[in-house]
Design a protein around this motif. Sequence first.
Motif, PDB file in Angstrom:
ATOM      1  N   ASP A  14       0.831  -1.212   0.000  1.00 22.97           N
ATOM      2  CA  ASP A  14       0.000   0.000   0.000  1.00 22.97           C
ATOM      3  C   ASP A  14       0.863   1.259   0.000  1.00 22.97           C
ATOM      4  OD1 ASP A  14      -2.343  -1.485  -0.018  1.00 22.97           O
ATOM      5  OD2 ASP A  14      -2.708  -1.275   2.144  1.00 22.97           O
ATOM      6  N   LEU A  15       1.949   1.236   0.794  1.00 19.86           N
ATOM      7  CA  LEU A  15       2.859   2.382   0.824  1.00 19.86           C
ATOM      8  C   LEU A  15       3.498   2.623  -0.541  1.00 19.86           C
ATOM      9  CD1 LEU A  15       4.625   1.815   4.270  1.00 19.86           C
ATOM     10  CD2 LEU A  15       3.025   3.645   3.685  1.00 19.86           C
ATOM     11  N   ILE A  16       3.900   1.538  -1.190  1.00 18.29           N
ATOM     12  CA  ILE A  16       4.494   1.667  -2.522  1.00 18.29           C
ATOM     13  C   ILE A  16       3.466   2.197  -3.510  1.00 18.29           C
ATOM     14  CG2 ILE A  16       5.450   0.358  -4.481  1.00 18.29           C
ATOM     15  CD1 ILE A  16       6.845  -1.415  -2.338  1.00 18.29           C
ATOM     16  N   ASP A  17       2.254   1.681  -3.452  1.00 18.05           N
ATOM     17  CA  ASP A  17       1.197   2.151  -4.356  1.00 18.05           C
ATOM     18  C   ASP A  17       0.902   3.637  -4.140  1.00 18.05           C
ATOM     19  OD1 ASP A  17       0.957  -0.302  -5.589  1.00 18.05           O
ATOM     20  OD2 ASP A  17      -0.762  -0.946  -4.381  1.00 18.05           O
ATOM     21  N   ARG A  18       0.900   4.069  -2.882  1.00 20.26           N
ATOM     22  CA  ARG A  18       0.686   5.504  -2.610  1.00 20.26           C
ATOM     23  C   ARG A  18       1.823   6.338  -3.173  1.00 20.26           C
ATOM     24  NH1 ARG A  18      -0.809   5.785   3.564  1.00 20.26           N
ATOM     25  NH2 ARG A  18      -0.111   3.665   3.451  1.00 20.26           N
ATOM     26  N   ARG A  19       3.045   5.826  -3.046  1.00 20.25           N
ATOM     27  CA  ARG A  19       4.200   6.548  -3.591  1.00 20.25           C
ATOM     28  C   ARG A  19       4.102   6.634  -5.118  1.00 20.25           C
ATOM     29  NH1 ARG A  19       9.122   8.122  -1.556  1.00 20.25           N
ATOM     30  NH2 ARG A  19      10.750   8.360  -3.109  1.00 20.25           N
ATOM     31  N   VAL A  20       3.673   5.565  -5.757  1.00 20.87           N
ATOM     32  CA  VAL A  20       3.483   5.566  -7.212  1.00 20.87           C
ATOM     33  C   VAL A  20       2.510   6.682  -7.595  1.00 20.87           C
ATOM     34  CG1 VAL A  20       2.465   4.264  -9.143  1.00 20.87           C
ATOM     35  CG2 VAL A  20       4.070   3.138  -7.581  1.00 20.87           C
ATOM     36  N   GLU A  21       1.410   6.758  -6.850  1.00 20.57           N
ATOM     37  CA  GLU A  21       0.380   7.746  -7.156  1.00 20.57           C
ATOM     38  C   GLU A  21       0.836   9.178  -6.868  1.00 20.57           C
ATOM     39  OE1 GLU A  21      -3.999   8.857  -5.451  1.00 20.57           O
ATOM     40  OE2 GLU A  21      -3.565   6.727  -5.802  1.00 20.57           O
ATOM     41  N   THR A  22       1.411   9.409  -5.689  1.00 19.86           N
ATOM     42  CA  THR A  22       1.770  10.781  -5.307  1.00 19.86           C
ATOM     43  C   THR A  22       3.002  11.309  -6.029  1.00 19.86           C
ATOM     44  OG1 THR A  22       3.076  10.040  -3.402  1.00 19.86           O
ATOM     45  CG2 THR A  22       0.740  10.553  -3.012  1.00 19.86           C
ATOM     46  N   GLN A  23       3.919  10.409  -6.413  1.00 15.93           N
ATOM     47  CA  GLN A  23       5.149  10.857  -7.063  1.00 15.93           C
ATOM     48  C   GLN A  23       5.067  10.787  -8.593  1.00 15.93           C
ATOM     49  OE1 GLN A  23       7.814  12.151  -5.252  1.00 15.93           O
ATOM     50  NE2 GLN A  23       6.339  12.008  -3.592  1.00 15.93           N
ATOM     51  N   SER A  29       7.218  -1.071 -10.383  1.00 18.56           N
ATOM     52  CA  SER A  29       8.615  -1.412 -10.681  1.00 18.56           C
ATOM     53  C   SER A  29       9.491  -0.173 -10.714  1.00 18.56           C
ATOM     54  CB  SER A  29       8.722  -2.162 -12.009  1.00 18.56           C
ATOM     55  OG  SER A  29       8.130  -3.429 -11.906  1.00 18.56           O
ATOM     56  N   GLU A  30       9.005   0.872 -11.363  1.00 14.57           N
ATOM     57  CA  GLU A  30       9.772   2.109 -11.456  1.00 14.57           C
ATOM     58  C   GLU A  30       9.995   2.712 -10.062  1.00 14.57           C
ATOM     59  OE1 GLU A  30       9.545   6.511 -13.532  1.00 14.57           O
ATOM     60  OE2 GLU A  30       8.097   4.982 -14.130  1.00 14.57           O
ATOM     61  N   ALA A  31       8.971   2.699  -9.227  1.00 14.55           N
ATOM     62  CA  ALA A  31       9.092   3.246  -7.873  1.00 14.55           C
ATOM     63  C   ALA A  31      10.080   2.422  -7.048  1.00 14.55           C
ATOM     64  CB  ALA A  31       7.728   3.267  -7.192  1.00 14.55           C
TER      65      ALA A  31
END
Length: 141
Positions: A14-23, A29-31
């Motif tokens: 979930d943290l990675i998915d949020r980072r994908v969205e906010t960044q 994979s890119e994140a």
Amino acid sequence: MQRITITLDEELLDLIDRRVETQGYQGRSEAIRDLLRGGIREAEALPEDAPCVAVVSYLYDHNTRELPKRLNQTLHAHHDLTRSTLHVHLDAGHCLEVSVLQGPSGPVCELSRQLMVERGVEHGQVQVIPAPVQHRHAVDE
């Protein structure tokens, strides 16, 4: 480019998915590649023998079998690098420790990794700061 498989718990994903969205990343994979690059650069910033001070913070599950004992033994085994440790009880099962380490960058970073990869350590972070050359104070006799 090679493809690998990793296992992540839901909270971390979930943290990675949020980072994908906010960044604005194109995908997970890119994140993850970006996070890995940043971590690797940070770990390689100082030569192995460069003097440093490090602040290592890690959150762990106190109920993981013998984890508090293993963490304590690891710090005692490296008493020459360990300056201080703060232990905080967060709730009935979780503790936060913050350890201050000092010494050559290589051994300090290795000790930091040993602490953070123990089974039961849920989150860990290290900040390595270059330090002036270490000296010992003479002891009055």
